[in-house]
Design a protein around this motif. Structure first.
Motif, mmCIF file in Angstrom:
data_model
loop_
_atom_site.group_PDB
_atom_site.id
_atom_site.type_symbol
_atom_site.label_atom_id
_atom_site.label_comp_id
_atom_site.label_asym_id
_atom_site.label_seq_id
_atom_site.Cartn_x
_atom_site.Cartn_y
_atom_site.Cartn_z
ATOM 1 N N LYS A 87 0.834 -1.195 0.000
ATOM 2 C CA LYS A 87 0.000 0.000 0.000
ATOM 3 C C LYS A 87 0.875 1.253 0.000
ATOM 4 O O LYS A 87 0.629 2.215 -0.728
ATOM 5 C CB LYS A 87 -0.907 0.000 1.221
ATOM 6 N N GLU A 236 -13.653 -4.607 5.325
ATOM 7 C CA GLU A 236 -12.655 -3.856 4.544
ATOM 8 C C GLU A 236 -11.871 -4.869 3.731
ATOM 9 O O GLU A 236 -10.727 -5.160 4.048
ATOM 10 C CB GLU A 236 -11.675 -3.124 5.478
ATOM 11 N N GLU A 300 3.125 7.025 6.123
ATOM 12 C CA GLU A 300 2.722 6.027 7.088
ATOM 13 C C GLU A 300 1.479 5.325 6.579
ATOM 14 O O GLU A 300 0.724 5.851 5.752
ATOM 15 C CB GLU A 300 2.451 6.671 8.442
ATOM 16 N N TYR A 302 -1.559 2.219 7.803
ATOM 17 C CA TYR A 302 -2.088 1.237 8.760
ATOM 18 C C TYR A 302 -2.962 0.283 7.979
ATOM 19 O O TYR A 302 -3.948 0.691 7.368
ATOM 20 C CB TYR A 302 -2.897 1.946 9.860
ATOM 21 N N TYR A 315 1.001 -1.035 11.658
ATOM 22 C CA TYR A 315 1.159 0.413 11.534
ATOM 23 C C TYR A 315 2.615 0.661 11.173
ATOM 24 O O TYR A 315 3.515 0.388 11.968
ATOM 25 C CB TYR A 315 0.791 1.068 12.862
ATOM 26 N N GLU B 361 -16.137 0.156 -0.376
ATOM 27 C CA GLU B 361 -15.614 0.911 -1.506
ATOM 28 C C GLU B 361 -14.888 0.008 -2.494
ATOM 29 O O GLU B 361 -14.182 -0.912 -2.108
ATOM 30 C CB GLU B 361 -14.669 1.989 -1.003
ATOM 31 N N GLN C 10 -15.462 8.787 3.433
ATOM 32 C CA GLN C 10 -14.417 9.374 4.276
ATOM 33 C C GLN C 10 -14.458 10.889 4.223
ATOM 34 O O GLN C 10 -14.232 11.549 5.224
ATOM 35 C CB GLN C 10 -13.036 8.887 3.828
ATOM 36 N N ILE C 31 -4.240 10.514 4.820
ATOM 37 C CA ILE C 31 -3.073 9.740 4.424
ATOM 38 C C ILE C 31 -3.627 8.469 3.809
ATOM 39 O O ILE C 31 -4.234 7.658 4.508
ATOM 40 C CB ILE C 31 -2.163 9.433 5.621
ATOM 41 N N PHE C 32 -3.452 8.316 2.522
ATOM 42 C CA PHE C 32 -4.189 7.288 1.777
ATOM 43 C C PHE C 32 -5.674 7.478 2.080
ATOM 44 O O PHE C 32 -6.194 8.572 1.970
ATOM 45 C CB PHE C 32 -3.703 5.886 2.128
ATOM 46 N N ASP C 33 -6.333 6.386 2.548
ATOM 47 C CA ASP C 33 -7.757 6.540 2.803
ATOM 48 C C ASP C 33 -8.026 6.840 4.266
ATOM 49 O O ASP C 33 -9.169 6.859 4.701
ATOM 50 C CB ASP C 33 -8.482 5.262 2.386
ATOM 51 N N GLU C 34 -6.970 7.019 5.061
ATOM 52 C CA GLU C 34 -7.184 7.227 6.494
ATOM 53 C C GLU C 34 -7.333 8.714 6.789
ATOM 54 O O GLU C 34 -6.537 9.530 6.347
ATOM 55 C CB GLU C 34 -5.980 6.704 7.289
ATOM 56 N N VAL C 36 -6.684 11.430 9.233
ATOM 57 C CA VAL C 36 -5.782 11.626 10.366
ATOM 58 C C VAL C 36 -6.047 12.996 10.971
ATOM 59 O O VAL C 36 -5.986 14.003 10.289
ATOM 60 C CB VAL C 36 -4.309 11.518 9.914
ATOM 61 N N GLN C 75 4.996 10.899 19.434
ATOM 62 C CA GLN C 75 3.655 10.997 18.897
ATOM 63 C C GLN C 75 2.827 9.799 19.346
ATOM 64 O O GLN C 75 3.230 8.648 19.166
ATOM 65 C CB GLN C 75 3.743 10.998 17.379
ATOM 66 N N VAL C 77 -0.494 7.761 18.762
ATOM 67 C CA VAL C 77 -1.402 7.582 17.627
ATOM 68 C C VAL C 77 -2.531 6.642 18.030
ATOM 69 O O VAL C 77 -2.284 5.529 18.504
ATOM 70 C CB VAL C 77 -0.652 6.987 16.412
ATOM 71 N N HIS C 79 -5.702 4.620 16.653
ATOM 72 C CA HIS C 79 -6.470 4.182 15.488
ATOM 73 C C HIS C 79 -7.859 3.797 15.952
ATOM 74 O O HIS C 79 -8.022 2.836 16.703
ATOM 75 C CB HIS C 79 -5.788 2.991 14.811
ATOM 76 N N TYR C 81 -12.101 3.100 15.318
ATOM 77 C CA TYR C 81 -12.982 2.423 14.383
ATOM 78 C C TYR C 81 -14.379 2.478 14.971
ATOM 79 O O TYR C 81 -14.559 2.512 16.194
ATOM 80 C CB TYR C 81 -12.536 0.973 14.203
ATOM 81 N N LYS C 88 -13.390 4.763 9.987
ATOM 82 C CA LYS C 88 -12.183 4.760 10.804
ATOM 83 C C LYS C 88 -11.548 6.137 10.807
ATOM 84 O O LYS C 88 -11.792 6.958 9.917
ATOM 85 C CB LYS C 88 -11.200 3.730 10.278
ATOM 86 N N VAL C 90 -7.905 8.344 12.583
ATOM 87 C CA VAL C 90 -6.664 8.293 13.351
ATOM 88 C C VAL C 90 -6.535 9.603 14.101
ATOM 89 O O VAL C 90 -6.736 10.677 13.525
ATOM 90 C CB VAL C 90 -5.448 8.107 12.421
ATOM 91 N N LYS C 92 -3.900 11.857 16.363
ATOM 92 C CA LYS C 92 -2.481 11.946 16.697
ATOM 93 C C LYS C 92 -2.267 13.089 17.669
ATOM 94 O O LYS C 92 -2.910 14.134 17.566
ATOM 95 C CB LYS C 92 -1.648 12.226 15.444
#
Lengths: 368, 364, 160
Positions: A87, A236, A300, A302, A315, B361, C10, C31-34, C36, C75, C77, C79, C81, C88, C90, C92
């Motif tokens: 990813k 997911e 980063e 996860y 992570y 998705e 999201q 960050i990508f699909d997250e 944050v 930091q 973090v 996560h 859900y 979801k 995140v 920080k």
């Protein structure tokens, strides 16, 4: 109240050397007669600092360490790491590799649940299921062995695909294995499941409500036993799970019996998935075009994967370079074990090992 | 003096027989258990591993006997002796065939019940003196279990004694021709078997050993020859209970064609094999379930059984009425017991269908 | 994992989070699909409480609690859900390395218990209000915090 005055609570140190703690694990029980008043799990005997080691190894060197965390679900762990890096680096592994990964992971799941089944029977006081489970595991193990060459710690799933293609007779071997597996699972089911003594021991034992299970962070079969359809493969989907047809078995009461039944049913579902994968598995390469050195960009990620024991999270923090800056593993056993403190209160001493067994932990993963 | 010599010879013969039997039983159990579990069992010592028990016994005898710090010295050392002696003494009056017995007592059954009750003291001594919490828990469980199950066991024996109008095992066997008491009072037999299993602490009642919970119970701290004594006591008792079942309910040494001893041993070993089979099949009950079984079901049932037998004897009814009444009672007792343990057939897992979940998705 | 871009859900979640946690001035990014969300440390506990209790967010599941040693900062973090909405997030929070302390979230998610004890073991982060912040993975009296970058990987055994 008068009777209460006469009893003296006793502290029993169950473990770290105990036949049924499933590894080096200690429960400090405070018991009133045969009843557990308070329980404190003590872990850390197997702490090897895997996360620290990872920070000082290149990405390819990390894979064997992942094998050694949940050693009963080694392929699944490797997949978790591979998913994280893929990813982060934007690599798409070839379809064939994805199918083989899924087959291996689901076979490992059956392997792992068989281990649970056997040791759960052992905890309940009968040794026969253990041997039956191991006979079945052996057949699965031989297929896995033919793929990676080893029985444990395969180091086979790599970032971008697989180390090698599977042997030529892989399809035949798995196809031959499947009916044996189905038969064996039914055999195990009929051997132990409806046994009156087991029912008496496990029904209503260590019940936990869905809300509480969520709060404690339970995952995998332990959470689904409470009736929650939380399966990463469904919620997911990663790899090719969205293309597979399978059911997510759910429990109703969240007791030890439900946790047991769910694992049995999951084995059947895994066999189903393996069968579908065999049908759909394309020919082709098993490794994507990869750079010589794995140097993911800073960033980063996860990722989660459904391990036999639950929600496996990786992570990964990268600051460039060929080593991870920080690699944290969310080990499902670690989180599941946390609930033990609450589950054991009110149980009998005899139940402790069964409750622990029903959570199905692997200490290598708890302590890392 | 000749009667002394005679007695001594008989005693030595029985002791030798018992030692041999124990060694054989251990080998047999491992072998049968192995075959049930699709293993071979011992194979390395002599053909089919027949000398395995001998090797194990030798090892145990030569092994250092440890005594934990803080153990109560005398009680700790006496425990195994107190446990093993009654187990052996019981055999004074258990016949292997008509006349093949050290001493057929007129109060044989009474003697057996009285002597075997002492064993539990040895176990409790062992558990208490070991200065170990598992052993202590095991001792407490031993006391609770053995004493609770003594009651239904004795009451089941009482039924047999009432029918035979004798306490001598020889007489009881003679009384059982042509119909063994198993047919006449199956309920007594069932009670005897269940309570006997509990007295032996075999699955599903191996609660005070419980090696996956309290790692061996009262014997956890013992090693070497002292541990072997406990082990011997257990297997002698296993054989004794099986022999008693054969003598009291299956017509003892009576049988066509074959010699008496062969018949008795065949019947006895049938029970031994049955008990081994149970060990391979049944998980362990919990202590509260064990107690509930004894006091809520077995004891009332045993009393009712005795009442029925008394009626039968007083009104001199035909034998089949007793069989039927006995069977009916057993059946009636089974229903609540089954409910108590397993409840209604539990629903299996249900499955989550795809529709109820939020849409996932799609792939990028 | 193929999902590399945040989807519509999201995006909607990000808007909802911004609205609910507005009082804490969150800085959110993808960050990508997250999703944050960075928060000041002192706001974390209250924000977590809000994130769990708010009906639209309902983050009832603490998936993972990690610490990253970033040199002068550590930091923490989280996560999160939601089993109800299956989304979801995140959270920080950056703590100063010389005084790494943050409020414990065990009262919100009991499952944070061991994560926080582990973080204290390995990173020396103090979680205020934790019911029992004793060593979990390491033994009592273990010197140092092994996962800090300043802790050497080898050579310590020789020192005895």
């Amino acid at each position: 109240m008068i009777e209460r005055l006469d009893t003296v609570d006793m502290m029993v140190n169950m473990g770290p050397q105990h036949p049924s703690t499933h590894g080096v694990f200690r429960m400090v029980l405070t018991v009133d007669g045969e009843r557990v008043v308070a329980a404190e799990p003590v872990i850390g005997y197997l702490h090897r600092g895997v996360e620290k080691l990872c920070e000082n190894l290149t990405y390819r060197q990390i894979v064997p360490l992942f094998d050694r965390m949940d050693y009963l679900a080694d392929y699944n762990n490797e997949l978790g790491l591979a998913l994280a890096l893929e990813k982060l680096m934007g690599i798409q592994p070839p379809r064939r590799a994805e199918f083989i990964r899924t087959i291996l992971c689901e076979l490992t799941r059956i392997n792992s649940h068989m281990m649970f089944y056997g040791s759960f029977g052992g905890d309940a006081g009968v040794t026969t299921p253990f041997i039956y489970a191991f006979r079945l595991r052996e057949e699965v193990q031989q297929v896995l062995e033919s793929v990676s060459g080893v029985r444990m710690m395969p180091n086979y799933i790599r970032v971008g695909g697989l180390k090698d293609d599977v042997p030529e007779d892989f399809r035949d071997r798995v196809a031959r294995l499947l009916p044996r597996l189905r038969e064996g699972i039914e055999e195990c089911d009929s051997l132990l499941t409806r046994n009156e003594v087991l029912l008496a021991r496990t029904r209503g034992l260590a019940r936990i409500s869905a809300a509480e299970a969520i709060a404690y962070g339970l995952s995998g079969p332990n959470l689904r036993a409470c009736g929650l359809a939380e399966d990463v493969r469904r919620t997911e989907p990663y790899s090719i799970y969205s293309e597979l047809d399978f059911d997510v078995p759910l429990g109703q009461n969240g007791d030890a019996w439900d946790r047991y039944c769910i694992r049995l049913e999951e084995m059947r579902q895994s066999a189903r998935m393996v069968e579908q994968c065999l049908e759909k598995m394309p020919e082709g390469p098993v490794m994507a075009e990869m750079p010589k050195a794995l140097r993911p960009p800073p960033g980063e990620v996860y990722v989660r994967a459904e391990n036999p024991r639950g929600d496996f999270g990786v992570y990964l923090v990268s600051q460039g370079g060929d080593k991870p800056y920080r690699l944290k593993v969310r080990a499902p056993s670690f989180c599941n074990l946390m609930a033990l403190e609450r589950l054991l209160v009110g149980c009998y001493i005899a139940d402790c090992v069964m409750v622990l067994g029903s959570l199905d932990i692997v200490l290598g993963e708890v302590d890392r | 003096m000749s009667w002394v010599l005679d007695l001594a010879l008989r005693t030595v013969a029985v002791l030798g027989f018992l030692v041999f039997t124990v060694l054989f039983l251990i080998w047999l159990e491992r072998k049968v258990l192995g075959r049930i579990q699709m293993r071979m069992g011992p194979m390395r010592t002599a053909p089919f591993g027949v000398l395995q028990s001998v090797a194990d016994a030798l090892k145990l005898v030569l092994k250092e006997g440890l005594r934990p710090d803080g153990a109560d010295r005398w009680v700790y050392h006496l425990g195994p002796v107190v446990a093993v002696l009654p187990a052996l003494m019981v055999w004074v009056t258990i016949p292997l065939a008509g006349g093949l017995v050290v001493q057929d007592m007129r109060l044989g059954v009474f003697y057996i019940v009285a002597i075997s009750g002492v064993s539990v003291v040895g176990m409790v001594m062992a558990g208490w003196s070991s200065n170990n919490k598992y052993a202590l828990l095991g001792a407490a469980r031993t006391a609770a279990q053995m004493i609770s199950y003594e009651l239904p066991l004795v009451l089941a024996l009482l039924g047999v004694v009432m029918l035979a109008q004798s306490l001598s095992l020889g007489d009881i066997v003679e009384q059982q021709s042509p119909w063994p008491y198993l047919l006449l009072q199956p309920l007594s037999f069932a009670l005897f078997l269940i309570a006997g299993l509990a007295e032996l602490a075999r699955n599903p009642f191996d609660i005070y050993h419980a090696d996956t919970e309290i790692v061996g119970g009262p014997f956890v701290e013992y090693s070497g020859i002292r541990w072997a004594m406990f082990f011997m006591a257990e297997y002698v008792n296993l054989f004794a209970i099986s022999a008693l079942a054969a003598l009291l309910f299956l017509g003892g040494w009576k049988g066509p064609l074959l010699p008496d001893v062969v018949w008795l041993l065949t019947k006895t070993y049938a029970f031994v094999l049955f008990i081994i089979w149970l060990r391979a099949t049944l998980p362990r009950l919990r202590i509260d379930q064990l107690m509930a079984l004894a006091w809520r079901y077995l004891v009332p049932l045993a009393f009712a059984n005795i009442l029925v037998i008394a009626f039968y004897l007083y009104y001199q009814m035909p034998g089949w009425t007793l069989s039927l009444a006995s069977l009916a009672m057993a059946g009636i007792a089974l229903v609540p017991l089954y409910r108590h343990w397993s409840g209604r057939a539990p629903a299996r897992t249900r499955t989550a269908d795809r529709g109820g979940l939020p849409k996932v998705e799609s792939r990028a | 994992m193929d999902v590399r871009e945040p989807g519509d859900r999201q995006q909607a979640l990000a808007a909802a989070v911004d609205k609910v946690l507005a009082q804490f001035h969150p800085q959110s990014e993808f960050i990508f699909d997250e999703l944050v969300v960075s928060l000041p440390p002192q706001a974390v506990k209250a924000a977590c409480q809000l994130a769990r209790d708010d009906a639209d967010l309902a983050f009832d599941y603490l998936r993972c609690l990690s610490v990253v040693d970033l040199g002068e900062r550590r930091q923490v973090v989280y996560h999160l859900y939601s089993t109800r909405h299956r989304h979801k997030m995140v959270i920080k929070a950056a703590l100063p390395a010389d005084m790494p302390a943050i409020a414990s979230v065990t009262s919100i998610w009991p499952g944070a218990n061991w994560h926080e004890r582990e973080a204290r073991d390995l990173f020396g982060v103090t979680f205020e209000g934790h019911p029992k912040l004793t060593p979990l993975l390491l033994w009592e009296g273990f010197p140092g915090h092994p996962l800090l970058k300043s802790y050497p990987v080898s050579g310590l055994e020789d020192r005895g």
